[in-house]
Scaffold this motif. Structure first.
Motif, PDB file in Angstrom:
ATOM      1  N   THR A   1       0.884  -1.168   0.000  1.00  0.00           N
ATOM      2  CA  THR A   1       0.000   0.000   0.000  1.00  0.00           C
ATOM      3  C   THR A   1       0.917   1.212   0.000  1.00  0.00           C
ATOM      4  OG1 THR A   1      -0.126   0.163   2.419  1.00  0.00           O
ATOM      5  CG2 THR A   1      -1.805  -1.199   1.324  1.00  0.00           C
ATOM      6  N   GLU A   2       0.402   2.325  -0.430  1.00  0.00           N
ATOM      7  CA  GLU A   2       1.244   3.524  -0.553  1.00  0.00           C
ATOM      8  C   GLU A   2       1.808   3.982   0.791  1.00  0.00           C
ATOM      9  OE1 GLU A   2       2.828   5.333  -3.031  1.00  0.00           O
ATOM     10  OE2 GLU A   2       2.266   3.503  -4.071  1.00  0.00           O
ATOM     11  N   LYS A   3       1.168   3.634   1.886  1.00  0.00           N
ATOM     12  CA  LYS A   3       1.720   4.032   3.198  1.00  0.00           C
ATOM     13  C   LYS A   3       3.089   3.398   3.440  1.00  0.00           C
ATOM     14  CE  LYS A   3      -0.484   0.441   5.891  1.00  0.00           C
ATOM     15  NZ  LYS A   3      -1.428   0.042   6.885  1.00  0.00           N
ATOM     16  N   GLU A   4       3.381   2.282   2.751  1.00  0.00           N
ATOM     17  CA  GLU A   4       4.675   1.611   2.912  1.00  0.00           C
ATOM     18  C   GLU A   4       5.825   2.445   2.357  1.00  0.00           C
ATOM     19  OE1 GLU A   4       4.050  -0.924   4.655  1.00  0.00           O
ATOM     20  OE2 GLU A   4       2.075  -1.572   3.991  1.00  0.00           O
ATOM     21  N   ARG A   5       5.507   3.393   1.469  1.00  0.00           N
ATOM     22  CA  ARG A   5       6.545   4.181   0.806  1.00  0.00           C
ATOM     23  C   ARG A   5       7.370   4.988   1.817  1.00  0.00           C
ATOM     24  NH1 ARG A   5       7.377   4.268  -4.327  1.00  0.00           N
ATOM     25  NH2 ARG A   5       5.281   3.609  -4.885  1.00  0.00           N
ATOM     26  N   VAL A   6       6.811   5.258   2.974  1.00  0.00           N
ATOM     27  CA  VAL A   6       7.558   5.952   4.030  1.00  0.00           C
ATOM     28  C   VAL A   6       8.805   5.153   4.401  1.00  0.00           C
ATOM     29  CG1 VAL A   6       7.455   6.653   6.466  1.00  0.00           C
ATOM     30  CG2 VAL A   6       5.509   7.075   4.961  1.00  0.00           C
ATOM     31  N   TRP A   7       8.656   3.831   4.440  1.00  0.00           N
ATOM     32  CA  TRP A   7       9.761   2.950   4.823  1.00  0.00           C
ATOM     33  C   TRP A   7      10.624   2.570   3.626  1.00  0.00           C
ATOM     34  CZ3 TRP A   7       9.885   3.360   9.780  1.00  0.00           C
ATOM     35  CH2 TRP A   7       8.702   3.440  10.507  1.00  0.00           C
ATOM     36  N   TRP A   8       9.960   2.343   2.487  1.00  0.00           N
ATOM     37  CA  TRP A   8      10.658   1.869   1.300  1.00  0.00           C
ATOM     38  C   TRP A   8      10.318   2.783   0.117  1.00  0.00           C
ATOM     39  CZ3 TRP A   8       7.693  -1.709   4.258  1.00  0.00           C
ATOM     40  CH2 TRP A   8       8.458  -2.440   5.164  1.00  0.00           C
ATOM     41  N   PRO A   9      11.071   3.890  -0.023  1.00  0.00           N
ATOM     42  CA  PRO A   9      10.765   4.857  -1.080  1.00  0.00           C
ATOM     43  C   PRO A   9      10.835   4.269  -2.488  1.00  0.00           C
ATOM     44  CG  PRO A   9      12.613   5.610   0.291  1.00  0.00           C
ATOM     45  CD  PRO A   9      12.188   4.273   0.801  1.00  0.00           C
ATOM     46  N   GLY A  10      11.537   3.167  -2.655  1.00  0.00           N
ATOM     47  CA  GLY A  10      11.649   2.532  -3.962  1.00  0.00           C
ATOM     48  C   GLY A  10      10.471   1.638  -4.302  1.00  0.00           C
ATOM     49  N   GLY A  11       9.431   1.648  -3.463  1.00  0.00           N
ATOM     50  CA  GLY A  11       8.253   0.818  -3.723  1.00  0.00           C
ATOM     51  C   GLY A  11       8.518  -0.653  -3.477  1.00  0.00           C
ATOM     52  N   PRO A  12       7.675  -1.519  -4.020  1.00  0.00           N
ATOM     53  CA  PRO A  12       7.834  -2.965  -3.795  1.00  0.00           C
ATOM     54  C   PRO A  12       9.168  -3.517  -4.280  1.00  0.00           C
ATOM     55  CG  PRO A  12       5.686  -2.490  -4.743  1.00  0.00           C
ATOM     56  CD  PRO A  12       6.477  -1.211  -4.786  1.00  0.00           C
ATOM     57  N   GLU A  13       9.843  -2.791  -5.140  1.00  0.00           N
ATOM     58  CA  GLU A  13      11.139  -3.252  -5.646  1.00  0.00           C
ATOM     59  C   GLU A  13      12.321  -2.651  -4.886  1.00  0.00           C
ATOM     60  OE1 GLU A  13      11.006  -2.531  -9.853  1.00  0.00           O
ATOM     61  OE2 GLU A  13       9.330  -3.920 -10.107  1.00  0.00           O
ATOM     62  N   ASP A  14      12.029  -1.924  -3.793  1.00  0.00           N
ATOM     63  CA  ASP A  14      13.087  -1.313  -2.990  1.00  0.00           C
ATOM     64  C   ASP A  14      14.074  -2.401  -2.558  1.00  0.00           C
ATOM     65  OD1 ASP A  14      14.443  -0.336  -0.474  1.00  0.00           O
ATOM     66  OD2 ASP A  14      13.258   1.440  -0.942  1.00  0.00           O
ATOM     67  N   PRO A  15      15.366  -2.152  -2.692  1.00  0.00           N
ATOM     68  CA  PRO A  15      16.355  -3.195  -2.359  1.00  0.00           C
ATOM     69  C   PRO A  15      16.383  -3.581  -0.881  1.00  0.00           C
ATOM     70  CG  PRO A  15      17.444  -1.117  -2.889  1.00  0.00           C
ATOM     71  CD  PRO A  15      15.990  -0.940  -3.208  1.00  0.00           C
ATOM     72  N   ASN A  16      15.797  -2.761  -0.006  1.00  0.00           N
ATOM     73  CA  ASN A  16      15.787  -3.084   1.422  1.00  0.00           C
ATOM     74  C   ASN A  16      14.526  -3.825   1.865  1.00  0.00           C
ATOM     75  OD1 ASN A  16      18.310  -1.847   2.166  1.00  0.00           O
ATOM     76  ND2 ASN A  16      17.312   0.096   1.687  1.00  0.00           N
ATOM     77  N   LEU A  17      13.562  -3.967   0.994  1.00  0.00           N
ATOM     78  CA  LEU A  17      12.286  -4.601   1.338  1.00  0.00           C
ATOM     79  C   LEU A  17      12.393  -6.118   1.251  1.00  0.00           C
ATOM     80  CD1 LEU A  17       9.256  -4.321   1.998  1.00  0.00           C
ATOM     81  CD2 LEU A  17       8.846  -4.118  -0.461  1.00  0.00           C
ATOM     82  N   ARG A  18      11.905  -6.780   2.290  1.00  0.00           N
ATOM     83  CA  ARG A  18      11.835  -8.238   2.322  1.00  0.00           C
ATOM     84  C   ARG A  18      10.432  -8.656   2.738  1.00  0.00           C
ATOM     85  NH1 ARG A  18      15.851  -7.151   0.208  1.00  0.00           N
ATOM     86  NH2 ARG A  18      17.933  -7.974   0.497  1.00  0.00           N
ATOM     87  N   VAL A  19      10.116  -9.912   2.484  1.00  0.00           N
ATOM     88  CA  VAL A  19       8.833 -10.497   2.866  1.00  0.00           C
ATOM     89  C   VAL A  19       9.116 -11.629   3.844  1.00  0.00           C
ATOM     90  CG1 VAL A  19       6.803 -11.762   2.062  1.00  0.00           C
ATOM     91  CG2 VAL A  19       7.739  -9.899   0.669  1.00  0.00           C
ATOM     92  N   ILE A  20       8.408 -11.614   4.956  1.00  0.00           N
ATOM     93  CA  ILE A  20       8.461 -12.729   5.909  1.00  0.00           C
ATOM     94  C   ILE A  20       7.204 -13.556   5.683  1.00  0.00           C
ATOM     95  CG2 ILE A  20       8.418 -13.441   8.332  1.00  0.00           C
ATOM     96  CD1 ILE A  20       9.727 -10.760   9.028  1.00  0.00           C
ATOM     97  N   ARG A  21       7.409 -14.852   5.550  1.00  0.00           N
ATOM     98  CA  ARG A  21       6.277 -15.790   5.454  1.00  0.00           C
ATOM     99  C   ARG A  21       6.302 -16.654   6.697  1.00  0.00           C
ATOM    100  NH1 ARG A  21       4.555 -20.954   4.128  1.00  0.00           N
ATOM    101  NH2 ARG A  21       2.811 -21.050   2.655  1.00  0.00           N
ATOM    102  N   VAL A  22       5.196 -16.644   7.430  1.00  0.00           N
ATOM    103  CA  VAL A  22       5.073 -17.471   8.626  1.00  0.00           C
ATOM    104  C   VAL A  22       4.064 -18.572   8.354  1.00  0.00           C
ATOM    105  CG1 VAL A  22       4.332 -17.550  11.043  1.00  0.00           C
ATOM    106  CG2 VAL A  22       5.696 -15.618  10.219  1.00  0.00           C
ATOM    107  N   ALA A  23       4.488 -19.799   8.604  1.00  0.00           N
ATOM    108  CA  ALA A  23       3.601 -20.954   8.528  1.00  0.00           C
ATOM    109  C   ALA A  23       3.224 -21.307   9.971  1.00  0.00           C
ATOM    110  CB  ALA A  23       4.292 -22.120   7.846  1.00  0.00           C
ATOM    111  N   PRO A  24       2.028 -20.915  10.422  1.00  0.00           N
ATOM    112  CA  PRO A  24       1.659 -21.210  11.807  1.00  0.00           C
ATOM    113  C   PRO A  24       1.430 -22.701  12.007  1.00  0.00           C
ATOM    114  CG  PRO A  24      -0.169 -20.135  10.673  1.00  0.00           C
ATOM    115  CD  PRO A  24       0.979 -20.192   9.714  1.00  0.00           C
ATOM    116  N   SER A  25       1.890 -23.210  13.144  1.00  0.00           N
ATOM    117  CA  SER A  25       1.737 -24.640  13.425  1.00  0.00           C
ATOM    118  C   SER A  25       0.851 -24.913  14.633  1.00  0.00           C
ATOM    119  CB  SER A  25       3.104 -25.294  13.635  1.00  0.00           C
ATOM    120  OG  SER A  25       3.799 -24.649  14.681  1.00  0.00           O
ATOM    121  N   ARG A  26       0.756 -23.952  15.559  1.00  0.00           N
ATOM    122  CA  ARG A  26      -0.061 -24.151  16.762  1.00  0.00           C
ATOM    123  C   ARG A  26      -0.637 -22.818  17.199  1.00  0.00           C
ATOM    124  NH1 ARG A  26      -1.784 -27.703  20.157  1.00  0.00           N
ATOM    125  NH2 ARG A  26      -1.921 -27.327  22.365  1.00  0.00           N
TER     126      ARG A  26
END
Length: 167
Positions: free
Chosen positions: A102-127
């Motif tokens: 969302t555009e509010k993320e641009r505050v953290w990552w000015p380069g958008g979804p392709e910003d080199p500092n942006l990562r995605v965490i995927r959590v697989a819940p087990s319990r």
């Protein structure tokens, strides 16, 4: 609380994740545990919760060393408290970042979804462990009155605790 099937409990868990939005993610570091708030993006059909994060933080290194994490969600209005255990992985997934962006993320990552500092965490819940207390103030007041009259503890959550394996 009426006894519920594991499927009903799991449905409620995903409902709470979706309605709460923000959770605390606890990770391990050499000095112990630390938690920080993150915005959760649940995708039940994938049995996963996604987060956007910054590579310049510490959590990606902590997750790489120790992928077991804990997420806690609190909905004060519903008086529900949810703890999820699971395994996390950090990726540079531009397509997933675009889907969460969302555009509010641009505050953290000015380069958008392709910003080199942006990562995605995927959590697989087990319990999941959930304390689903009475949302109604009247119910809580009744429980306190009953406890006072009988000398028993009020049922404000612990007797409403449920656990379910999510894998």
């Amino acid at each position: 609380m009426d006894p519920k099937s594991p499927k009903q409990i799991e449905d409620r868990v995903w409902e709470v994740i979706g309605s709460t939005g923000i959770c605390m993610m606890a990770t391990r570091f050499p000095g112990g545990l630390r938690a920080r708030p993150l915005e959760a993006h649940p995708e039940r059909e994938q049995d996963a919760i996604f987060f956007l994060t910054d590579v310049r933080g510490l959590k990606d290194d902590e997750i790489e060393r120790q992928p077991e994490i804990c997420l806690t969600f609190v909905d004060p209005a519903e008086k529900v408290y949810l703890s999820l255990s699971g395994e996390a992985v950090v990726t540079r997934d531009i397509e997933r970042a675009k889907s969460l962006w969302t555009e509010k993320e641009r505050v953290w990552w000015p380069g958008g979804p392709e910003d080199p500092n942006l990562r995605v965490i995927r959590v697989a819940p087990s319990r999941a462990e959930m304390w689903d207390g009475p949302a109604s103030s009247a119910v809580a007041a009744h429980e306190f009155a009953r406890a006072w009259a009988t000398g028993e503890k009020p049922n404000l959550g612990e007797k409403r605790k449920v656990s379910v394996d999510l894998d």
